[in-house]
Design a protein around this motif. Structure first.
Motif, short mmCIF file in Angstrom:
data_model
loop_
_atom_site.label_atom_id
_atom_site.label_comp_id
_atom_site.label_asym_id
_atom_site.label_seq_id
_atom_site.Cartn_x
_atom_site.Cartn_y
_atom_site.Cartn_z
N TRP A 101 0.81 -1.22 0.00
CA TRP A 101 0.00 0.00 0.00
C TRP A 101 0.84 1.27 0.00
CZ3 TRP A 101 -0.54 -4.08 3.30
CH2 TRP A 101 0.11 -3.99 4.52
N GLY A 102 2.19 1.12 -0.10
CA GLY A 102 3.04 2.28 -0.35
C GLY A 102 3.77 2.86 0.84
N ASN A 103 3.66 2.23 2.00
CA ASN A 103 4.41 2.69 3.16
C ASN A 103 5.63 1.80 3.39
OD1 ASN A 103 2.48 4.65 3.75
ND2 ASN A 103 1.31 3.25 5.03
N ALA A 126 0.76 7.07 -1.42
CA ALA A 126 0.89 7.07 0.04
C ALA A 126 1.34 8.44 0.55
CB ALA A 126 1.87 5.99 0.49
N LYS A 129 -1.65 10.63 0.48
CA LYS A 129 -2.62 10.25 1.52
C LYS A 129 -2.26 10.89 2.86
CE LYS A 129 -4.37 6.22 3.98
NZ LYS A 129 -4.35 4.76 4.08
#
Length: 135
Positions: A101-103, A126, A129
């Motif tokens: 999810w990009g973290n 991310a 976000k």
């Protein structure tokens, strides 16, 4: 509605507060010997002793008995945090890893066994976000 606080119940408030102060670089505010808070711009980690549980409902919470919640902190550079915590944290569950999810995330346990995740957004989605979240 806003989530303002997450409370961890422990048998040793001073030990757990000391751990989180060292891990986060934050200083706790103590209300009593049984309760302290570490405040961030977006929420508070509260740490209470077993003696506070009956104030809510006797037997409703137990120290060091969690396998379902992860306490998460947004940080500027998770790899730097990992280097800083190496030798201090007893158990790293996952070294810094970029999640789907990009973290980029670092997962470890506090002295009571609670999972802690420090993460840094690294993909454009991310980063976007979490753009408005203070660190």
């Amino acid at each position: 509605m806003n989530l303002v606080s997450l409370r961890v119940i422990t048998d040793d408030v001073a030990r757990l507060v000391g751990f989180y102060e060292r891990a986060t670089g934050l200083r706790a505010t103590w209300a009593t010997e049984d309760f302290a808070e570490l405040r961030t711009p977006s929420g508070t980690l509260a740490i209470g002793s077993r003696r506070t549980v009956p104030l809510f409902a006797p037997g409703s919470a137990r120290p060091a008995d969690n396998r379902s919640v992860i306490v998460e902190f947004l940080v500027d550079d998770v790899d730097a945090v990992h280097r800083n915590l190496t030798g201090f944290v007893d158990e790293f569950v996952r070294e810094p890893t970029t999640m789907p999810w990009g973290n980029r995330a670092l997962l470890f346990r506090d002295p009571d066994g609670n999972l802690v995740n420090f993460f840094t957004p690294v993909t454009p989605a991310a980063v976007e976000k979490f753009a408005g979240v203070a660190r």
